[in-house]
Scaffold this motif. Structure first.
Motif, short mmCIF file in Angstrom:
data_model
loop_
_atom_site.label_atom_id
_atom_site.label_comp_id
_atom_site.label_asym_id
_atom_site.label_seq_id
_atom_site.Cartn_x
_atom_site.Cartn_y
_atom_site.Cartn_z
N LEU A 270 41.96 41.79 45.80
CA LEU A 270 42.48 40.44 45.70
C LEU A 270 41.36 39.53 46.15
CD1 LEU A 270 45.94 40.88 47.40
CD2 LEU A 270 45.65 39.83 45.19
N GLY A 271 41.29 38.34 45.58
CA GLY A 271 40.23 37.45 46.05
C GLY A 271 40.01 36.31 45.09
N PHE A 272 39.02 35.54 45.33
CA PHE A 272 38.60 34.41 44.51
C PHE A 272 39.55 33.22 44.62
CE2 PHE A 272 38.44 32.08 40.42
CZ PHE A 272 37.23 31.49 40.61
N SER A 273 40.86 33.45 44.33
CA SER A 273 41.84 32.37 44.47
C SER A 273 43.18 33.03 44.83
CB SER A 273 41.94 31.57 43.17
OG SER A 273 42.48 32.36 42.14
N PRO A 274 44.18 32.25 45.24
CA PRO A 274 45.42 32.86 45.71
C PRO A 274 46.02 33.84 44.68
CG PRO A 274 45.44 30.54 46.22
CD PRO A 274 44.20 30.79 45.40
N GLY A 275 46.29 35.07 45.12
CA GLY A 275 46.95 36.07 44.29
C GLY A 275 46.11 36.65 43.17
N ARG B 82 48.83 44.83 45.58
CA ARG B 82 47.87 44.94 46.67
C ARG B 82 46.74 45.84 46.24
NH1 ARG B 82 51.39 43.74 51.19
NH2 ARG B 82 49.69 43.63 52.65
N GLY C 200 43.99 36.11 49.24
CA GLY C 200 43.18 35.22 48.42
C GLY C 200 43.20 33.77 48.85
N ASN D 117 37.38 44.00 49.98
CA ASN D 117 36.85 43.30 48.81
C ASN D 117 36.51 44.37 47.78
OD1 ASN D 117 36.70 40.56 50.07
ND2 ASN D 117 35.52 41.77 51.52
N THR E 165 36.28 34.72 48.26
CA THR E 165 35.17 35.58 47.87
C THR E 165 34.28 34.82 46.90
OG1 THR E 165 36.42 36.49 45.99
CG2 THR E 165 36.54 37.72 48.06
N TYR F 243 41.74 41.83 40.65
CA TYR F 243 40.82 42.51 39.74
C TYR F 243 41.38 43.89 39.42
CZ TYR F 243 37.39 39.16 41.64
OH TYR F 243 36.71 38.03 42.05
#
Lengths: 302, 247
Positions: free
Chosen positions: B159-164, B232, A27, B74, A262, B167
């Motif tokens: 995982l995504g958008f911001s650290p750690g 993960r 991320g 993703n 993302t 969803y």
């Protein structure tokens, strides 16, 4: 102990290295220099040097060097530079001595410049990189921008060498540039947005807005051509540097090194890698035109 | 510097656009800029497509690692980053197509992960300002919502958008639950978010349009540890209520 003490530094200046390649799966985007060519140029000037450098923005920076004689190089944009008040060339390769005051000020073009020393900037290596990600608050000095009063130690480490193939000729803009062409490939959602939206990209110029940083360059669009674009209700998907996303109210943004990993906004186009460094150096109000290119041609340019 | 005026969208380009969308089964291989290929398993969030993306990413990492810069999954896709100086686009595309050829797209994918994480949530209260709004909009009492929200083990979708940030899903019955029209600023780490049939948990302060329904003690990001995340994609999560603030 060798160190520098910052006496003045322009906003959003950071410590950068090649970037945090592994970050994306956790991320965190890779970050790294906004203008990789100029970053690499400082290493070419030194012959060998540290893996990290100071990246400063349009208004430059001023620092005092304390310690033993130290090779230093500076490049990127067209900045002015003095050492102890004596004008220097730009780009610059020199040897600093104890007490030297280096003053880099804005020149006629460029948004990002780099100062690299022979010795390494003493900041922690996190996930394999010293690069600062200002959006994620990671790396460099506590994940933040440099500020006046900061002291950074320079420490010996395995220096890296400039390899012949890793530098390509620096492309700098002419002095009087007020319109630049950037080459693009269709973005992740180009087909969903439709042919009309794609073609509108080429109809009239955009300009770089005053709202630009390491996360992205917002574009002014006097035509408001994307005001009524379909928002598509997308499932959030991978973002790459150079993606041109259209925000809710229709503002196009070229995503840069500290991009979110993302995103759910539609992305109409992606800048070719080769033009990303040039885009980073464009000052607010510079007019830009897009030109389409094929993937094959983009790869031939490398 | 180039001063050539663009002629807009050439015919060749539109052909290329179309060929990008040529499907192999329902999978799309799409160049993302000139240094990445996105393998897209769907456009609507479905558990099976998500598991395909995660499991295919593992295969790509195993088989193509010396060739590529990195692969990560993703929600519905696998991003493969490459250096065009190291591997030609056509070669990499062919390699991916070959991996897809032996990747059964018809199969209903079971959950592969063996890691199960338990997360205790404090619903509502100051740390979950949208909780009441969420359960009342779903016409459920607080207790009913919590019961349903914690009933089934959930996949770590991405995982995504911001650290750690991760969803969890899917809450099939709540797929249509919308995002808020106003963004909340400075939502703290450990916040439990809810929208569109998914639960998400933050690890750093963020701004979000998702409803904030609670809080947990889990912090899924520590940059000083490698790997910096505990959860993960492909792991399982069991949620439970801490039993406070749910009135």
């Amino acid at each position: 102990m060798n160190k520098i003490v910052l006496q003045r530094v322009s906003p959003h200046s950071t410590v950068q290295d090649e970037g945090r390649i592994v970050g994306l799966k956790y991320g965190v985007s890779a970050s790294g220099p906004m203008d990789r060519q100029s970053f690499a140029h400082t290493l070419a000037l030194l012959g060998q040097g540290a893996s990290s450098a100071l990246e400063f923005t349009m208004l430059g920076l001023k620092f005092t060097y304390h310690g033993q004689s130290m090779p230093m190089a500076a490049a990127g944009g067209a900045f002015s530079c003095t050492i102890n008040g004596q004008p220097q060339s730009w780009p610059l390769s020199t040897q600093l001595n104890d007490g030297d005051v280096v003053d880099v000020t804005t020149g006629h073009s460029g948004m990002y410049g780099y100062v690299r020393f022979n010795d390494e900037l003493n900041v922690p290596t996190l996930l394999g990189s010293k690069a600062t990600n200002l959006a994620a608050h990671i790396g460099g000095l506590d994940g933040r921008a440099l500020k006046t009063g900061d002291q950074i130690e320079l420490v010996t480490s395995d220096s890296i060498e400039q390899t012949a193939q890793s530098i390509s000729p620096i492309e700098t803009e002419d002095e009087a540039v007020n319109e630049v062409t950037l080459r693009i490939l269709p973005g992740l959602h180009a087909d969903l947005l439709g042919r009309e939206a794609w073609q509108s990209l080429f109809e009239a110029p955009f300009s770089i807005s005053s709202s630009t940083d390491r996360m992205g360059l917002r574009l002014n669009d006097p035509e408001h051509r994307f005001a009524k674009i379909d928002k598509l209700r997308l499932v959030s998907d991978a973002v790459v540097p150079g993606d041109i996303q259209i925000l809710g109210e229709g503002t196009p943004v070229i995503l840069m090194r500290d991009h979110q990993p993302t995103g759910g906004y539609p992305r109409i186009a992606t800048l070719i890698d080769k033009d990303l460094d040039r885009a980073a150096q464009l000052r607010p109000n510079t007019r830009i035109r897009f030109q389409s290119i094929t993937l094959e041609k983009a790869h031939q340019l490398l | 510097m180039m001063r050539v005026r663009s002629k807009g969208c050439s015919k060749t380009l539109m052909v290329e656009l179309a060929s990008q969308n040529r499907k192999r089964g329902h999978v799309k291989l799409q160049p993302l800029g000139d240094r990445a290929i996105l393998v897209v398993f769907g456009t609507e969030l479905q558990l099976n497509a998500n598991r395909q993306a995660i499991q295919f990413t593992k295969i790509v990492e195993e088989k193509l690692t010396p060739l590529i810069i990195g692969a990560n999954s993703n929600l519905l896709s696998c991003l493969v980053r490459y250096d065009p100086k190291r591997v030609a686009y056509a070669t990499l595309r062919q390699e991916l197509q070959m991996l897809l050829a032996s990747f059964d797209l018809e199969k209903l994918r079971a959950h592969e992960g063996n890691k199960i994480h338990e997360i205790e949530i404090t619903y509502g209260g100051d740390a979950g300002p949208d909780f009441e709004n969420v359960h009342s909009n779903l016409k459920l009492s607080a207790a009913e919502f919590i019961e349903q929200h914690t009933a089934l083990p959930l996949d770590v979708l991405a995982l995504g958008f911001s650290p750690g940030f991760f969803y969890l899903g899917l809450h099939e019955n709540w797929r249509d639950f919308p995002r808020r029209t106003e963004l909340r600023e400075n939502v703290p780490p450990g916040s439990v978010l809810f929208a569109a049939g998914q639960t998400a948990i933050t690890s750093v302060p963020i701004r979000t349009g998702w409803s904030v329904i609670g809080h947990c003690d889990l912090n899924n990001f520590d940059v000083h540890i490698d790997p910096p995340v505990k959860l993960r994609p492909g792991d399982f999560v069991e949620l439970s209520a801490k039993g406070q603030g749910n009135e």
